[in-house]
Write a protein that holds these residues in place. Structure first.
Motif, mmCIF file in Angstrom:
data_model
loop_
_atom_site.group_PDB
_atom_site.id
_atom_site.type_symbol
_atom_site.label_atom_id
_atom_site.label_comp_id
_atom_site.label_asym_id
_atom_site.label_seq_id
_atom_site.Cartn_x
_atom_site.Cartn_y
_atom_site.Cartn_z
ATOM 1 N N ALA A 13 -38.936 30.253 12.787
ATOM 2 C CA ALA A 13 -37.580 29.873 13.378
ATOM 3 C C ALA A 13 -36.490 30.698 12.620
ATOM 4 O O ALA A 13 -36.543 30.823 11.405
ATOM 5 C CB ALA A 13 -37.101 28.628 13.432
ATOM 6 N N GLU A 14 -35.429 31.372 13.139
ATOM 7 C CA GLU A 14 -34.343 32.113 12.858
ATOM 8 C C GLU A 14 -33.128 30.912 12.753
ATOM 9 O O GLU A 14 -32.583 30.566 13.589
ATOM 10 C CB GLU A 14 -33.840 33.174 13.315
ATOM 11 C CG GLU A 14 -32.683 33.875 12.449
ATOM 12 C CD GLU A 14 -32.378 35.363 13.236
ATOM 13 O OE1 GLU A 14 -31.980 36.244 12.571
ATOM 14 O OE2 GLU A 14 -32.333 35.284 14.558
ATOM 15 N N ALA A 19 -31.699 34.433 8.355
ATOM 16 C CA ALA A 19 -32.395 33.556 7.770
ATOM 17 C C ALA A 19 -33.592 33.067 8.367
ATOM 18 O O ALA A 19 -33.448 32.643 9.473
ATOM 19 C CB ALA A 19 -31.347 32.579 7.426
ATOM 20 N N VAL A 20 -34.885 33.354 7.847
ATOM 21 C CA VAL A 20 -35.941 32.847 8.853
ATOM 22 C C VAL A 20 -36.831 32.020 8.008
ATOM 23 O O VAL A 20 -37.203 32.197 6.658
ATOM 24 C CB VAL A 20 -36.651 34.415 8.980
ATOM 25 C CG1 VAL A 20 -37.921 33.929 9.792
ATOM 26 C CG2 VAL A 20 -35.775 35.349 9.941
ATOM 27 N N HIS A 21 -37.188 31.139 8.519
ATOM 28 C CA HIS A 21 -38.156 29.924 8.205
ATOM 29 C C HIS A 21 -39.601 30.236 8.805
ATOM 30 O O HIS A 21 -39.759 30.468 9.979
ATOM 31 C CB HIS A 21 -37.695 28.593 8.630
ATOM 32 C CG HIS A 21 -38.793 27.564 8.156
ATOM 33 N ND1 HIS A 21 -38.868 26.357 8.833
ATOM 34 C CD2 HIS A 21 -39.575 27.489 7.185
ATOM 35 C CE1 HIS A 21 -39.911 25.515 8.332
ATOM 36 N NE2 HIS A 21 -40.393 26.332 7.221
ATOM 37 N N VAL A 22 -40.742 30.599 8.019
ATOM 38 C CA VAL A 22 -42.104 30.735 8.289
ATOM 39 C C VAL A 22 -42.977 29.787 7.884
ATOM 40 O O VAL A 22 -43.417 29.763 6.881
ATOM 41 C CB VAL A 22 -42.566 32.317 8.113
ATOM 42 C CG1 VAL A 22 -43.882 32.469 8.654
ATOM 43 C CG2 VAL A 22 -41.496 33.468 8.545
ATOM 44 N N ALA A 183 -26.501 38.803 6.835
ATOM 45 C CA ALA A 183 -25.270 38.264 7.245
ATOM 46 C C ALA A 183 -25.479 36.737 6.373
ATOM 47 O O ALA A 183 -24.582 36.318 6.196
ATOM 48 C CB ALA A 183 -25.066 38.098 8.535
ATOM 49 N N SER A 184 -26.602 36.542 6.089
ATOM 50 C CA SER A 184 -26.718 35.235 5.306
ATOM 51 C C SER A 184 -27.172 35.310 4.093
ATOM 52 O O SER A 184 -27.358 34.164 3.242
ATOM 53 C CB SER A 184 -27.844 34.223 5.957
ATOM 54 O OG SER A 184 -27.764 33.974 7.284
#
Length: 221
Positions: A13-14, A19-22, A183-184
Motif C-alpha cells: 500500500a502507498e 511512503a510505501v508499506h510492503v 514528498a513524504s
C-alpha cells in the motif's frame, strides 16, 4: 468467525506519496539472520543504549548505530555521549539489502542508486514508545528504509508540517518493509504502541521489536 481460520491478506500500500508499506517482505530466515547480526552490534564497540535527549529526558527505546553515530540531533563517527568509541562500520551487505528494499517499494527506477551509509537499530520492549518526529539530520534527501522484526507495532505516519493530524496508523508486523521518500521524506512519524507478545518465535528474537532503519547521511569524513 475466527481471524485465524480466515486471515486477512495484507497488500502492498502507498500510505502517502512516496511512503510505501510492503507487508511480509523479509522471509523468516532473513529475519533470523538480522536478529543475530543485531545482537552482535548491540555488544559494541558502542553498546546499545537509551539515548539521553538535550533536555534530560531519556528515550524508552534502546539504540545502536552503524557507520555514523546518531545523537540528538547530529551524526558523528564516535559516540561521545556513550563511551567515546568509534561506531561499528556499515556493512556492504546491508546496503545491498537497502537497494533490494527500494526496488520492492518503488520498482527499478531508484534502487540501484541508493547508497545508505548508516543504520539506526532500535529495540522496543513492550512499554517503549517513539514520539512523533522528523528524520532531518541527514544532508541527503534519499528515502529512509525501515525493517520491522518481532512484535507488531502501531506505526503512525503523519504529514510534513505538524506532529498532529492528519496521520495514518499502520500495523507493522515482523518482516514488514516501510519506505518513505520523495514528498513524504520529512513526514513526522512515530510508534505510539507495541503489541507485546505478538512476535513469531521462529525469528529468534523472543519478546520485543527490532526496527532497522537505513539512511543516506550525505556526510563525508
Amino acid at each position: 468467525m475466527s481471524e485465524g481460520l480466515f486471515p486477512v491478506r495484507r497488500e502492498r500500500a502507498e500510505v502517502a506519496p512516496g511512503a510505501v508499506h510492503v507487508p511480509g517482505w523479509l522471509p523468516v530466515e532473513r529475519q533470523r539472520e538480522l536478529v543475530g547480526a543485531c545482537r552482535e552490534w548491540a555488544r559494541g564497540p558502542v553498546p546499545m543504549r537509551h539515548t539521553v535527549l538535550p533536555g534530560g529526558g531519556v528515550m524508552s527505546v534502546r539504540t545502536v548505530c552503524l557507520g555514523w553515530h546518531w545523537q540528538p540531533y547530529r551524526y558523528t563517527r564516535t559516540a561521545g555521549d556513550v563511551n567515546g568509541a568509534r561506531v561499528a562500520p556499515f556493512p556492504d551487505w546491508l546496503a545491498d539489502l537497502g537497494r533490494e528494499a527500494l526496488t520492492a517499494a518503488y520498482g527499478d527506477a531508484y534502487g540501484t542508486a541508493y547508497a545508505p551509509d548508516t543504520a539506526l537499530i532500535n529495540f522496543y520492549d513492550g512499554a517503549a514508545r517513539m514520539g512523533m518526529h522528523q528524520d532531518r539530520e541527514e544532508r541527503s534527501s534519499a528515502p529512509v528504509v525501515s525493517l520491522s522484526i518481532g512484535d507488531t507495532c502501531v506505526f503512525r505516519f503523519g504529514n510534513t508540517e505538524t506532529r498532529g493530524r492528519p496521520y495514518t496508523d499502520v500495523e507493522l508486523e515482523s518482516g514488514d518493509l516501510f519506505v518513505f521518500g520523495g514528498a513524504s521524506r520529512f513526514a513526522y512519524h512515530g510508534v505510539p504502541k507495541v503489541r507485546a507478545g505478538t512476535a513469531d518465535a521462529a525469528v529468534g528474537l523472543g519478546s520485543g521489536r527490532l526496527n532497522i532503519t537505513l539512511r543516506e547521511t550525505g556526510l563525508t569524513g
